[in-house]
Design a protein around this motif. Structure first.
Motif, PDB file in Angstrom:
ATOM      1  N   ASP A   9       0.831  -1.205   0.000  1.00 47.10           N
ATOM      2  CA  ASP A   9       0.000   0.000   0.000  1.00 47.10           C
ATOM      3  C   ASP A   9       0.865   1.254   0.000  1.00 47.10           C
ATOM      4  OD1 ASP A   9      -2.339  -1.403  -0.100  1.00 47.10           O
ATOM      5  OD2 ASP A   9      -2.875  -1.102   2.008  1.00 47.10           O
ATOM      6  N   ARG A  10       1.906   1.269   0.839  1.00 48.53           N
ATOM      7  CA  ARG A  10       2.795   2.438   0.863  1.00 48.53           C
ATOM      8  C   ARG A  10       3.409   2.675  -0.515  1.00 48.53           C
ATOM      9  NH1 ARG A  10       3.624   0.785   6.032  1.00 48.53           N
ATOM     10  NH2 ARG A  10       5.244  -0.695   5.495  1.00 48.53           N
ATOM     11  N   ASN A  11       3.854   1.625  -1.166  1.00 48.45           N
ATOM     12  CA  ASN A  11       4.458   1.766  -2.496  1.00 48.45           C
ATOM     13  C   ASN A  11       3.454   2.315  -3.494  1.00 48.45           C
ATOM     14  OD1 ASN A  11       6.853   0.801  -1.500  1.00 48.45           O
ATOM     15  ND2 ASN A  11       6.610  -1.243  -2.349  1.00 48.45           N
ATOM     16  N   LEU A  12       2.222   1.824  -3.438  1.00 44.77           N
ATOM     17  CA  LEU A  12       1.168   2.318  -4.324  1.00 44.77           C
ATOM     18  C   LEU A  12       1.005   3.826  -4.185  1.00 44.77           C
ATOM     19  CD1 LEU A  12      -1.395   1.883  -6.188  1.00 44.77           C
ATOM     20  CD2 LEU A  12      -2.664   1.666  -4.027  1.00 44.77           C
ATOM     21  N   PHE A  13       0.888   4.298  -2.950  1.00 42.76           N
ATOM     22  CA  PHE A  13       0.642   5.723  -2.721  1.00 42.76           C
ATOM     23  C   PHE A  13       1.886   6.562  -2.973  1.00 42.76           C
ATOM     24  CE2 PHE A  13      -2.661   3.584  -0.150  1.00 42.76           C
ATOM     25  CZ  PHE A  13      -3.741   3.998  -0.922  1.00 42.76           C
ATOM     26  N   LEU A  14       3.068   6.023  -2.684  1.00 42.74           N
ATOM     27  CA  LEU A  14       4.308   6.747  -3.004  1.00 42.74           C
ATOM     28  C   LEU A  14       4.451   6.949  -4.511  1.00 42.74           C
ATOM     29  CD1 LEU A  14       6.826   5.038  -0.562  1.00 42.74           C
ATOM     30  CD2 LEU A  14       6.225   7.473  -0.602  1.00 42.74           C
ATOM     31  N   VAL A  15       4.203   5.907  -5.268  1.00 42.46           N
ATOM     32  CA  VAL A  15       4.311   6.021  -6.727  1.00 42.46           C
ATOM     33  C   VAL A  15       3.259   6.979  -7.265  1.00 42.46           C
ATOM     34  CG1 VAL A  15       4.076   4.753  -8.900  1.00 42.46           C
ATOM     35  CG2 VAL A  15       5.456   3.808  -7.041  1.00 42.46           C
ATOM     36  N   ALA A  16       2.026   6.886  -6.753  1.00 43.59           N
ATOM     37  CA  ALA A  16       0.968   7.799  -7.203  1.00 43.59           C
ATOM     38  C   ALA A  16       1.348   9.255  -6.912  1.00 43.59           C
ATOM     39  CB  ALA A  16      -0.359   7.446  -6.541  1.00 43.59           C
ATOM     40  N   LEU A  17       1.876   9.498  -5.728  1.00 52.08           N
ATOM     41  CA  LEU A  17       2.327  10.864  -5.403  1.00 52.08           C
ATOM     42  C   LEU A  17       3.462  11.286  -6.328  1.00 52.08           C
ATOM     43  CD1 LEU A  17       2.159  10.641  -1.523  1.00 52.08           C
ATOM     44  CD2 LEU A  17       0.899  12.287  -2.950  1.00 52.08           C
ATOM     45  N   GLY A  18       4.353  10.382  -6.650  1.00 47.00           N
ATOM     46  CA  GLY A  18       5.458  10.694  -7.554  1.00 47.00           C
ATOM     47  C   GLY A  18       4.987  11.023  -8.957  1.00 47.00           C
ATOM     48  N   VAL A  19       3.962  10.348  -9.416  1.00 46.86           N
ATOM     49  CA  VAL A  19       3.444  10.596 -10.766  1.00 46.86           C
ATOM     50  C   VAL A  19       2.937  12.028 -10.896  1.00 46.86           C
ATOM     51  CG1 VAL A  19       1.536   9.997 -12.336  1.00 46.86           C
ATOM     52  CG2 VAL A  19       2.918   8.199 -11.307  1.00 46.86           C
ATOM     53  N   LEU A  20       2.346  12.556  -9.829  1.00 48.97           N
ATOM     54  CA  LEU A  20       1.778  13.916  -9.893  1.00 48.97           C
ATOM     55  C   LEU A  20       2.839  15.013  -9.790  1.00 48.97           C
ATOM     56  CD1 LEU A  20      -1.522  13.452  -7.900  1.00 48.97           C
ATOM     57  CD2 LEU A  20      -1.198  13.602 -10.374  1.00 48.97           C
ATOM     58  N   GLN A  21       4.029  14.675  -9.350  1.00 54.98           N
ATOM     59  CA  GLN A  21       5.172  15.590  -9.341  1.00 54.98           C
ATOM     60  C   GLN A  21       4.848  16.972  -8.769  1.00 54.98           C
ATOM     61  OE1 GLN A  21       6.748  15.630 -13.317  1.00 54.98           O
ATOM     62  NE2 GLN A  21       7.378  13.510 -13.210  1.00 54.98           N
ATOM     63  N   GLN A  22       4.301  17.002  -7.582  1.00 57.34           N
ATOM     64  CA  GLN A  22       4.006  18.269  -6.915  1.00 57.34           C
ATOM     65  C   GLN A  22       5.110  18.585  -5.913  1.00 57.34           C
ATOM     66  OE1 GLN A  22       0.893  20.200  -7.548  1.00 57.34           O
ATOM     67  NE2 GLN A  22       1.349  18.923  -9.324  1.00 57.34           N
ATOM     68  N   ARG A  23       5.596  19.808  -5.957  1.00 60.32           N
ATOM     69  CA  ARG A  23       6.725  20.204  -5.108  1.00 60.32           C
ATOM     70  C   ARG A  23       6.449  19.958  -3.621  1.00 60.32           C
ATOM     71  NH1 ARG A  23      11.391  22.711  -5.534  1.00 60.32           N
ATOM     72  NH2 ARG A  23      11.184  23.143  -7.733  1.00 60.32           N
ATOM     73  N   GLU A  24       5.255  20.288  -3.154  1.00 63.61           N
ATOM     74  CA  GLU A  24       4.948  20.119  -1.726  1.00 63.61           C
ATOM     75  C   GLU A  24       4.915  18.650  -1.297  1.00 63.61           C
ATOM     76  OE1 GLU A  24       1.033  20.720  -3.923  1.00 63.61           O
ATOM     77  OE2 GLU A  24       2.968  21.689  -3.937  1.00 63.61           O
ATOM     78  N   THR A  25       4.830  17.759  -2.243  1.00 60.50           N
ATOM     79  CA  THR A  25       4.816  16.331  -1.932  1.00 60.50           C
ATOM     80  C   THR A  25       6.178  15.851  -1.445  1.00 60.50           C
ATOM     81  OG1 THR A  25       3.073  15.933  -3.537  1.00 60.50           O
ATOM     82  CG2 THR A  25       4.392  14.054  -2.936  1.00 60.50           C
ATOM     83  N   ILE A  26       7.223  16.542  -1.819  1.00 56.23           N
ATOM     84  CA  ILE A  26       8.573  16.119  -1.415  1.00 56.23           C
ATOM     85  C   ILE A  26       8.681  16.019   0.097  1.00 56.23           C
ATOM     86  CG2 ILE A  26      10.992  16.832  -1.353  1.00 56.23           C
ATOM     87  CD1 ILE A  26      10.670  17.754  -4.215  1.00 56.23           C
ATOM     88  N   ASN A  27       8.094  16.977   0.829  1.00 59.93           N
ATOM     89  CA  ASN A  27       8.146  16.925   2.294  1.00 59.93           C
ATOM     90  C   ASN A  27       7.529  15.637   2.829  1.00 59.93           C
ATOM     91  OD1 ASN A  27       9.406  19.404   2.478  1.00 59.93           O
ATOM     92  ND2 ASN A  27       7.476  20.521   2.602  1.00 59.93           N
ATOM     93  N   GLU A  28       6.496  15.174   2.177  1.00 58.64           N
ATOM     94  CA  GLU A  28       5.841  13.933   2.586  1.00 58.64           C
ATOM     95  C   GLU A  28       6.730  12.722   2.302  1.00 58.64           C
ATOM     96  OE1 GLU A  28       2.424  12.215   4.255  1.00 58.64           O
ATOM     97  OE2 GLU A  28       2.702  14.336   3.847  1.00 58.64           O
TER      98      GLU A  28
END
Length: 198
Positions: free
Chosen positions: A142-161
């Protein structure tokens, strides 16, 4: 009288044809059928498998409707369908709202731009959902699924997460091994994170 097998085959043809049409009305009909529980898990998974490639007019109302369907109990109750729906919807958002070629991939010259990286569907709905799901994920899949999904969207604020995962603080849980991120652009961080998860 037609057999049940024949009726199911016709229903599959109908749903597949709607999905391939890719118009807001056709995709909206499939979304309603999913919400009403009238499609099998196979039909739902098949729809999400091809959805990012078939949608021609990713209007905001349609994106919001798909968002509701992805989060519905009918989709969330089956792990494979849920994972496929999350990755497909994330890919659709990336293609329609973020990708540089979105203005030529979709008929924006006729109907205008559908959304962008700062649209509500991304900033206020999908990203918070992904962040919350990542925070509450109980296993590495599950963590990998959500990490990859967040990576696909390439939002700068996501880096902190993602920092706890890529700096090694959560390495054992997520299986992520990425080092020396201080001088990397967000795109490079996402690239390295994706490589480490595959």
């Amino acid at each position: 009288a037609p057999t049940e097998e024949y009726r199911q085959m016709l229903k599959n043809y109908f749903v597949d044809t709607l999905g391939m049409a890719g118009t807001p009305a056709a995709v909206g009909t499939i979304a309603q059928l999913i919400e009403q529980g009238k499609l099998s898990q196979f039909q739902i998974a098949n729809f999400f498998l091809w959805m990012p490639h078939n949608i021609v007019y990713p209007q905001v109302q349609l994106l919001e409707q798909i968002n509701r369907v992805v989060r519905s109990s009918k989709v969330q109750s089956q792990t494979l369908t849920r994972n496929l729906a999350i990755t497909s919807f994330t890919q659709l958002l990336q293609q329609a709202c973020i990708a540089e070629d979105r203005l030529v991939s979709y008929p924006t010259f006729v109907v205008g731009e559908f959304c962008d990286a700062n649209s509500q569907i991304i900033k206020n709905e999908w990203l918070p959902y992904l962040h919350g799901a990542l925070a509450s994920a109980q296993d590495s899949n599950d963590r990998n699924l959500f990490l990859v999904a967040l990576g696909v969207l390439q939002q700068r604020e996501t880096i902190n997460e993602l920092i706890p995962y890529v700096t090694g603080q959560l390495r054992q849980q997520a299986g992520v091994e990425v080092t020396d991120l201080n001088n990397l652009s967000p795109e490079k961080v996402f690239e390295r994170l994706s490589k480490s998860l595959s």
